[in-house]
Scaffold this motif. Structure first.
Motif, short mmCIF file in Angstrom:
data_model
loop_
_atom_site.label_atom_id
_atom_site.label_comp_id
_atom_site.label_asym_id
_atom_site.label_seq_id
_atom_site.Cartn_x
_atom_site.Cartn_y
_atom_site.Cartn_z
N LYS A 139 0.83 -1.20 0.00
CA LYS A 139 0.00 0.00 0.00
C LYS A 139 0.87 1.26 0.00
CE LYS A 139 -3.96 -2.12 2.38
NZ LYS A 139 -4.86 -2.05 3.56
N ASN A 140 0.27 2.34 -0.44
CA ASN A 140 0.94 3.64 -0.46
C ASN A 140 0.90 4.24 0.94
OD1 ASN A 140 1.84 6.23 -0.86
ND2 ASN A 140 0.22 6.83 -2.28
N ASN A 141 2.05 4.55 1.49
CA ASN A 141 2.13 5.07 2.85
C ASN A 141 1.33 6.36 3.02
OD1 ASN A 141 3.50 5.33 5.60
ND2 ASN A 141 4.12 7.24 4.63
N ALA A 142 1.23 7.16 1.96
CA ALA A 142 0.56 8.47 2.05
C ALA A 142 -0.90 8.42 1.61
CB ALA A 142 1.32 9.49 1.19
N LYS A 143 -1.47 7.23 1.50
CA LYS A 143 -2.81 7.09 0.92
C LYS A 143 -3.83 8.01 1.56
CE LYS A 143 -6.47 3.69 0.13
NZ LYS A 143 -6.90 2.28 0.30
N ASN A 144 -3.83 8.13 2.88
CA ASN A 144 -4.87 8.90 3.57
C ASN A 144 -4.45 10.33 3.90
OD1 ASN A 144 -6.64 6.65 3.65
ND2 ASN A 144 -5.49 5.83 5.40
N ALA A 145 -3.26 10.74 3.44
CA ALA A 145 -2.76 12.09 3.75
C ALA A 145 -3.35 13.11 2.78
CB ALA A 145 -1.24 12.11 3.68
N ARG A 146 -3.28 14.35 3.20
CA ARG A 146 -3.74 15.44 2.34
C ARG A 146 -2.59 16.02 1.52
NH1 ARG A 146 -6.94 20.79 4.60
NH2 ARG A 146 -8.07 21.30 2.67
N ILE A 147 -1.40 16.00 2.11
CA ILE A 147 -0.19 16.47 1.42
C ILE A 147 0.71 15.26 1.20
CG2 ILE A 147 1.72 18.10 1.42
CD1 ILE A 147 -0.97 19.48 1.59
N HIS A 148 0.95 14.91 -0.06
CA HIS A 148 1.79 13.77 -0.42
C HIS A 148 3.17 14.29 -0.81
CE1 HIS A 148 -1.67 10.77 -1.12
NE2 HIS A 148 -2.20 11.87 -0.60
N ILE A 149 4.21 13.79 -0.16
CA ILE A 149 5.57 14.26 -0.42
C ILE A 149 6.35 13.11 -1.05
CG2 ILE A 149 7.64 15.25 0.61
CD1 ILE A 149 5.72 16.14 2.94
N ALA A 150 6.69 13.27 -2.31
CA ALA A 150 7.28 12.17 -3.08
C ALA A 150 8.55 12.63 -3.78
CB ALA A 150 6.27 11.65 -4.11
N THR A 151 9.37 11.66 -4.16
CA THR A 151 10.50 11.91 -5.04
C THR A 151 10.18 11.35 -6.41
OG1 THR A 151 11.62 9.82 -4.53
CG2 THR A 151 12.11 11.71 -3.10
N TYR A 152 10.91 11.82 -7.40
CA TYR A 152 10.75 11.26 -8.73
C TYR A 152 10.97 9.75 -8.72
CZ TYR A 152 11.36 16.17 -10.13
OH TYR A 152 11.24 17.52 -10.26
N GLN A 153 11.92 9.34 -7.88
CA GLN A 153 12.27 7.92 -7.83
C GLN A 153 11.13 7.08 -7.27
OE1 GLN A 153 14.15 10.43 -6.65
NE2 GLN A 153 15.96 10.42 -7.97
N THR A 154 10.47 7.55 -6.21
CA THR A 154 9.40 6.73 -5.61
C THR A 154 8.20 6.61 -6.55
OG1 THR A 154 8.56 8.69 -4.45
CG2 THR A 154 10.02 7.23 -3.22
N LEU A 155 8.01 7.60 -7.42
CA LEU A 155 6.90 7.51 -8.38
C LEU A 155 7.30 6.77 -9.65
CD1 LEU A 155 5.24 11.05 -8.17
CD2 LEU A 155 4.63 8.97 -6.95
N ASP A 156 8.58 6.34 -9.72
CA ASP A 156 9.10 5.65 -10.91
C ASP A 156 9.04 6.54 -12.14
OD1 ASP A 156 9.57 3.28 -9.49
OD2 ASP A 156 7.53 2.56 -9.84
N VAL A 157 9.39 7.81 -11.99
CA VAL A 157 9.38 8.72 -13.14
C VAL A 157 10.70 9.51 -13.21
CG1 VAL A 157 6.88 8.99 -13.22
CG2 VAL A 157 8.22 10.53 -11.78
N ASP A 158 11.78 8.91 -12.71
CA ASP A 158 13.03 9.65 -12.62
C ASP A 158 13.91 9.53 -13.86
OD1 ASP A 158 13.19 6.95 -11.67
OD2 ASP A 158 15.25 7.33 -11.04
N ARG A 159 13.62 8.59 -14.75
CA ARG A 159 14.45 8.40 -15.94
C ARG A 159 13.55 8.20 -17.16
NH1 ARG A 159 15.90 4.49 -12.61
NH2 ARG A 159 15.28 2.92 -14.16
#
Length: 792
Positions: free
Chosen positions: A255-275
Motif C-alpha cells: 500500500k501507499n504510505n501516504a494514501k490517507n494524507a492530504r499532502i503527499h511528499i514524493a521523489t521522482y524515484q518513488t513515483l518511478d518517473v526519474d528516468r
C-alpha cells in the motif's frame, strides 16, 4: 523656510506620513520591508550590521481581517531634492520586479512622482494632497494584474499567513503573491525561479497552507528530487499540516504510505518517473488521473522531462507550480550534449509553465544579505592550456589504471583531449599540482580545516584527490607539529555510499572537512557551513553548474560563514551569466517505430600516465557581481573602479564624502545606493583583507586616494591631532571622548552610534553621558567627535 531641510528619515516621518495618512493610508497599510542586515568584518570576525535595506510598501485590504496585498513602493527623498531624484526608468522597473508591485512613488515631502511598470511612464510632479487613496490604488492594481479581488479565484491571495508575517522574507511574499495573482486570473500553471538557499520550501508550504485555508485544497503533491530534499520537505510540511502530510513510498503490504494524507511528499524515484526508461508503475498504480488539486514540482529543471511530466499531464485539472533554482533562459555558447540537454529542459519548462512569475537571483540574494557573498579564484593548469600529444603520452609508459597493463598507441588514440583529463586519462602529476595549489590557498585563508566540496571528473578521480589532500594535510600537520585530525578528506559519491558521510560533513567541526564528489553533492544536500566550492572537473551543463555553486550560497552564522569562495581550475565560472532560453528542436518525421538502441560498448580502459611537469598559473581573483541583470564574475580591479565611479558621481570630493559619512541616515543611504548598484564595499573590505579598517577608509581610498588607516591608528591619531581641543574640555568630558574613540578602534563607525554605548563600563567610568551633557547636547558632541576622527 526657517529651518534646515529635513533629511530622508525626517522627510518621511514629518512630511510624507502625515500627508498620505490624510489620504487614507493608515499604519496597518504601510509595511516596512527590511532585508537582512549586511555583513561586516570586525576584529577579523564577521557580524551583521544593525539594519538592512528598508523598503516601504503600500498595501491594500479588501476587508478588515484579510491579508494586506502589496501594490506599490514608496520612496522618500531628502526635502532639498526633487521628488523623483534617482527614480530612473531602469530603477523603477527593477524595484517593481523585486517587490512584485506595479507602481513606485517617490516624494520629497511636498511633491510626488509615480512610475508605472505597466506603462513604463514616470508622471510629472504632483502635490502630496493628490496622492492616490487606497481605494484608487486597489482599482488600478486590479486593472494592472487583470484580477478581481472579490472573486473566488483570488481568495488565497487574501488569506493571512498562518503564523503571521514575522518569519517570511520580502521576496518570499512577493513570490507567493505572484503565484496567487496568476491563479486569480484563471490560469493553472506558474513557474518560480529562486536561487539555492532562498527558501523555496517555505514558499511551497505557505502556498499550500493559504490555499487550504481558502477552502480550495483537496489533495496536494509535493514532488522533489532525492531523499534528502524529501526529508527536508516532510519536516517543513509536518510542522504546518501535522499528520496530514506524509511521505510517499510503498509499504511492505504493497500500500501507499501516504494514501490517507492530504499532502503527499514524493521523489521522482518513488513515483518511478526519474528516468526516460522508467515505467511510472507506482504513479499509475496508486494515483488515478486528476487525483490532486494542486501539485508543486521542486527542482523542475531536472532531466527526463518527457517521463516525469506525466505527473502533470495525468493531473491536468490541478493547479501546477514549478520551482527551480536555475535562471529561466538558456542562450548558451556551449556546444556540448550537456548544454543542449539543458536548453531543451529550459524550453520544456517555459513551454509548459510560461515565463517565471517571479525571479530571485543569486546576486540579489547576496545584495540583500540572505545569501553568502561569492568570490572567485581562478587558476589554469599549464597542461590544460597546451594540451598533451599522443606522442607525449606514449613516451611515458601509459598503463591501464586497473590492470597496470602497458597500452599501445592504437589504444591511446582519441583519449587525450584536455577536457577528458581524469576521466579517460589519469595524470597523477596534474592531481598533485592542483591539490597543492588548493591546499596552499586554504592554508593562507584561515587554515586547511575548512568545509570544502571538490567536484571531480569520476569516482577514481575523487579517490585520487581525497588521497592527495590527505597526504598534503598529514605533511602540513607534521611540519607544524600539530595533531592530525582523522577523516580530513573523503570521497562522497553515489558509488562510495557517500550519503553515509553527509551527517559528519554537515555537523562535525573537527573532522570530515574536504568532500570529493562527482554528482552526489550537486543538488538536494544542505550543508550551510561549506566555505569553498572547487572545480577540478570540466563542467558542460549550465544547470549543473548553478546547482554546484548553490552548495556554497547559504549563510551559516554559527560558524561565522558569510562568504564563500569558488576555486575554478577548469574555467567553469564562464557559465555564470549564460542566458537560459532556446527554441526546442523540431522532431523529425515519424517512422514505423524507433530503432532499438545499440548495445553498450565495452568499458574503455582508463589510462594512467605520469612524468609530466604540471603547474597552476593564477588567473586572477574575481567577485560575483551583476551586469545587465546577469550574475557575472568581475575582476576585483574592475569592481573597485565601479565603486569609485559611483562614489565620485554622488559625492565629488573627500569633504563631501566625510560630511555624508558622519550622518547616519546619509551614510546608510549611500551604502544602500552602492549595494543597489551592484557595488558592495563590504565585499572589497573582505577580499582585500581590510578587516582592521573602517569602511570609511576602504571607500575613501577607492574614491579619493586617501591613504587608509586602521581603526586603531585612526583612534590614536584623534588623541594627538586634537589634543589642544581636548585640553579645553573638562577632564571627565575629555576622558569620555577618548573612551568613545576607543570603541571606534574596536567596532568602527557604527559603534559610535550604538544606542548602548553609554551603558558600557569604560564609558561610564570615564564620565559617561553626564560628562558630555555638561558642555552641550551629547548628539552634537558625538557628531563633532566623528568629524575630528575622520579629519585629514
Amino acid at each position: 523656510m526657517n529651518r534646515e531641510p529635513y533629511n530622508e528619515a525626517d522627510t518621511r516621518a514629518k512630511l510624507i506620513d502625515p500627508a498620505i495618512h490624510a489620504r487614507g493610508w493608515s499604519e496597518d497599510l504601510i509595511r516596512r520591508e527590511e532585508s537582512a542586515p549586511a555583513v561586516e568584518i570586525i576584529n577579523g570576525r564577521p557580524r551583521r550590521r544593525h539594519k538592512g535595506r528598508i523598503d516601504y510598501t503600500l498595501r491594500i485590504k479588501v476587508t478588515h481581517d484579510t491579508q494586506p496585498v502589496a501594490v506599490a513602493l514608496l520612496e522618500a527623498k531628502k526635502e532639498s531634492l526633487p521628488p523623483g531624484h534617482g527614480l530612473q526608468q531602469a530603477k523603477g522597473y527593477a524595484s517593481c520586479k523585486r517587490l512584485n508591485v506595479p507602481f513606485v512613488f517617490s516624494s520629497n515631502g511636498h511633491l510626488f512622482v509615480e512610475f508605472s511598470s505597466i506603462t513604463g511612464l514616470t508622471s510629472q510632479p504632483k502635490p502630496l494632497e493628490e496622492f492616490p487613496t487606497p481605494g484608487e490604488l486597489r482599482k488600478r492594481y486590479e486593472q494592472a494584474r487583470q484580477i478581481d479581488l472579490d472573486s473566488e479565484l483570488a481568495k488565497p491571495l487574501l488569506v493571512k499567513y498562518a503564523g503571521g508575517e514575522a518569519q517570511r522574507r520580502y521576496y518570499q511574499d512577493a513570490a507567493i503573491r505572484a503565484v496567487f495573482e496568476k491563479i486569480a486570473r484563471g490560469e493553472k500553471r506558474a513557474l518560480l525561479s529562486l536561487a539555492t538557499g532562498a527558501g523555496k520550501t517555505f514558499i511551497a508550504v505557505n502556498l499550500l497552507r493559504r490555499i487550504a485555508d481558502a477552502g480550495q485544497l483537496k489533495r496536494a503533491l509535493f514532488l522533489c528530487d532525492r531523499d534528502e530534499l524529501r526529508s527536508q520537505g516532510l519536516g517543513a510540511f509536518t510542522n504546518v499540516f501535522g499528520a496530514n502530510a506524509a511521505p510517499v513510498y510503498q509499504r511492505p503490504d504493497g500500500k501507499n504510505n501516504a494514501k490517507n494524507a492530504r499532502i503527499h511528499i514524493a521523489t521522482y524515484q518513488t513515483l518511478d518517473v526519474d528516468r526516460d526508461d522508467s515505467d511510472g508503475n507506482f504513479l499509475t498504480k496508486h494515483y488515478p488521473e486528476n487525483h490532486f488539486s494542486h501539485i508543486i514540482i521542486d527542482e523542475c529543471h531536472r532531466s527526463a522531462w518527457g517521463k516525469w511530466s506525466q505527473v502533470l499531464k495525468r493531473n491536468s485539472d490541478a493547479v501546477q507550480i514549478g520551482l527551480t533554482a536555475t535562471p529561466r533562459e538558456i542562450i548558451t555558447t556551449e556546444n556540448t550534449p550537456e548544454a543542449q540537454e539543458d536548453m531543451e529542459i529550459s524550453a520544456d519548462n517555459l513551454k509548459y509553465f510560461g515565463e517565471p512569475v517571479y525571479e530571485y537571483s543569486i546576486t540579489q540574494g547576496i545584495e540583500d544579505g540572505y545569501l553568502a557573498a561569492c568570490q572567485i579564484q581562478k587558476g589554469r593548469v599549464n597542461l590544460d592550456e597546451t594540451g598533451i600529444t599522443l606522442e607525449q603520452i606514449a613516451s611515458r609508459n601509459p598503463r591501464d589504471a586497473i590492470t597496470g597493463r602497458t597500452l599501445t598507441v592504437d589504444e591511446l588514440k582519441e583519449r587525450y583531449e584536455k577536457t577528458e583529463y581524469e576521466n579517460r586519462i589519469l595524470l597523477p602529476d596534474r592531481v598533485l599540482a592542483m591539490c597543492s595549489d588548493l591546499f596552499d590557498y586554504l592554508v593562507s585563508t584561515g587554515g586547511p580545516e575548512q568545509k570544502t566540496i571538490i567536484f571531480c571528473a569520476r569516482d577514481r578521480h575523487a579517490d585520487d584527490v581525497a588521497a592527495t589532500m590527505n597526504n598534503l594535510y598529514a605533511e602540513w600537520c607534521s611540519k607544524n607539529n600539530l595533531e592530525r585530525k582523522e577523516s580530513y578528506a573523503f570521497k562522497c559519491t553515489q558509488k562510495g555510499n557517500g550519503n553515509d558521510y553527509l551527517p559528519d560533513f554537515r555537523g562535525a567541526s573537527r573532522h570530515h572537512f574536504i568532500a570529493t564528489t562527482v554528482e552526489l553533492l550537486t543538488t538536494g544536500v544542505d550543508v550551510p557551513c561549506v566555505k569553498n566550492i572547487v572545480f577540478f572537473k570540466y563542467v558542460k551543463s549550465p544547470i549543473s553548474f548553478y546547482q554546484m555553486v548553490g552548495r556554497g550560497t547559504r549563510i551559516d552564522e554559527p560558524s561565522n560563514k558569510m562568504m564563500f569562495t569558488v576555486y575554478d581550475y577548469t574555467n567553469a565560472t564562464r557559465l555564470f551569466g549564460e542566458d537560459f532560453r532556446t527554441k526546442k528542436k523540431k522532431s523529425g518525421p515519424k517512422g514505423p517505430g524507433p530503432e532499438p538502441p545499440p548495445p553498450p560498448p565495452p568499458p574503455e580502459p582508463t589510462v594512467i600516465v605520469d612524468g609530466f611537469e604540471v603547474y597552476v598559473n593564477e588567473a586572477g581573483k574575481y567577485i560575483l557581481g551583476e551586469i545587465d541583470g546577469k550574475p557575472v564574475p568581475i575582476r576585483i580591479e574592475e569592481y573597485k573602479r565601479r565603486i569609485a565611479r559611483r562614489l565620485v558621481d554622488e559625492l565629488p570630493d573627500l569633504d563631501a564624502f566625510r560630511q555624508c559619512w558622519i550622518d547616519p541616515a546619509n551614510r546608510r543611504s549611500l551604502i544602500d545606493n552602492l549595494v543597489g548598484a551592484g557595488c558592495s564595499p563590504k565585499i572589497i573590505q573582505t577580499v582585500e583583507e581590510m578587516d582592521d579598517y573602517d569602511l570609511y577608509d576602504v571607500l575613501a581610498e577607492l574614491g579619493y586616494g586617501l591613504a587608509p588607516q586602521t581603526r586603531i591608528l585612526r583612534a590614536e591619531a584623534f588623541k594627538y591631532k586634537h589634543s589642544d581641543w581636548l585640553k579645553t574640555l573638562p577632564d571627565n568630558t575629555a576622558a569620555t571622548l577618548k573612551a568613545i574613540t576607543g570603541q571606534f578602534a574596536g567596532g568602527g563607525t557604527d559603534s559610535l552610534e550604538s544606542q548602548h554605548i553609554f551603558e558600557l563600563p569604560e564609558i561610564i567610568n570615564a564620565g559617561g553621558l553626564n560628562a558630555l551633557s555638561a558642555i552641550g547636547k551629547p548628539a552634537d558632541i558625538l557628531k563633532m567627535t566623528k568629524e575630528r576622527i575622520f579629519a585629514a
